[in-house]
Scaffold this motif. Structure first.
Motif: not given
Ligand code: GDP
Length: 214
Positions: A155-184
């Motif tokens: 992904i391309e971003t600009s931290a200065k302009a705030g461009f695609n920063i949230k998209a970067l973390f969304r992309k990562i979160a969507a790919d995270l392996p699921r871990i069983e949690t005690l509570s959500s």
């Protein structure tokens, strides 16, 4: 409120040459309320980035993301050159500066991560500083091709302009392996700033994002 320890936690390490914008990306994600450029928020981000650089004792910042179907807590580690930091990380964010061809030479970071984590890790190549339009040395196509060669996300971003920063973390979160949690159970406390110095007050008085709305 459920204790934080019941949340699925993921460790993200930020790697890349000096000054490519690793700390700025983290700061922007942690403290910005929206993604759109605004000169004053850019100034705040820069101030906070400098503060983090100047403060001894901060190793990571944490933020909870509320996804549609689950809640995850991200630990964003910087100054993470030490192999043990990489060893137990779920995600490696490898940043280069689109205005510096040299910084695209990220193979050493990828090798470090693969040595420590094998294939058991999400790797994202991030081309930062897209706002430097006139100074760009690496095209988006080159960045994509590099990521494709390395078999990592891009992904391309600009931290200065705030461009695609949230998209970067969304992309990562969507790919995270699921871990069983005690509570959500949702928590009101969305941002947990891990500061160990007197600068904590200064950091916490800055506007904070109310967590990701993804
Ligand atoms: P790090 O060493 O990789 O953590 O880099 P920093 O986050 O400290 O940023 C290094 C310099 O680049 C600072 O002067 C930042 O203000 C600047 N910088 C970071 N991100 C951007 C960006 O997206 N665009 C521009 N123009 N400058 C940036």
């Amino acid at each position: 409120m459920a204790p934080v320890s019941t949340l699925a936690k993921y460790k993200l390490v930020f790697l890349g040459d000096q000054s490519v914008g690793k700390t700025s990306i983290i700061t922007r994600f942690m403290y910005d309320k929206n993604e759109y450029f605004d000169a004053s928020s850019s100034h705040v981000i820069e101030g906070l980035t400098n503060l983090i650089h100047a403060t001894i004792g901060i190793d990571f910042l944490s933020k909870t993301m509320y996804l549609e179907d689950r809640t995850v807590r991200l630990q964003l580690w910087f100054r993470s050159l030490i192999p043990s930091y990489i060893r137990d990380s779920s995600v490696a964010v490898i940043v280069y500066d689109v205005a510096s061809r040299q910084s695209l030479n990220t193979s050493k970071w990828i090798e470090k991560v693969r040595t420590e984590r094998g294939s058991d890790v999400i790797i994202v190549l991030v081309g930062n500083k897209t706002d430097l339009v006139e100074k760009r040395q690496v095209s988006i196509e080159e960045g994509e091709a590099k990521a494709c060669d390395l078999n990592v996300m891009f992904i391309e971003t600009s931290a200065k302009a705030g461009f695609n920063i949230k998209a970067l973390f969304r992309k990562i979160a969507a790919d995270l392996p699921r871990i069983e949690t005690l509570s959500s159970t949702k928590q009101e406390d969305m941002v947990d700033v891990n500061l160990k110095s007197s600068n904590a007050a200064a950091m916490q008085s800055q506007p904070q994002s109310g967590g990701c709305a993804c």
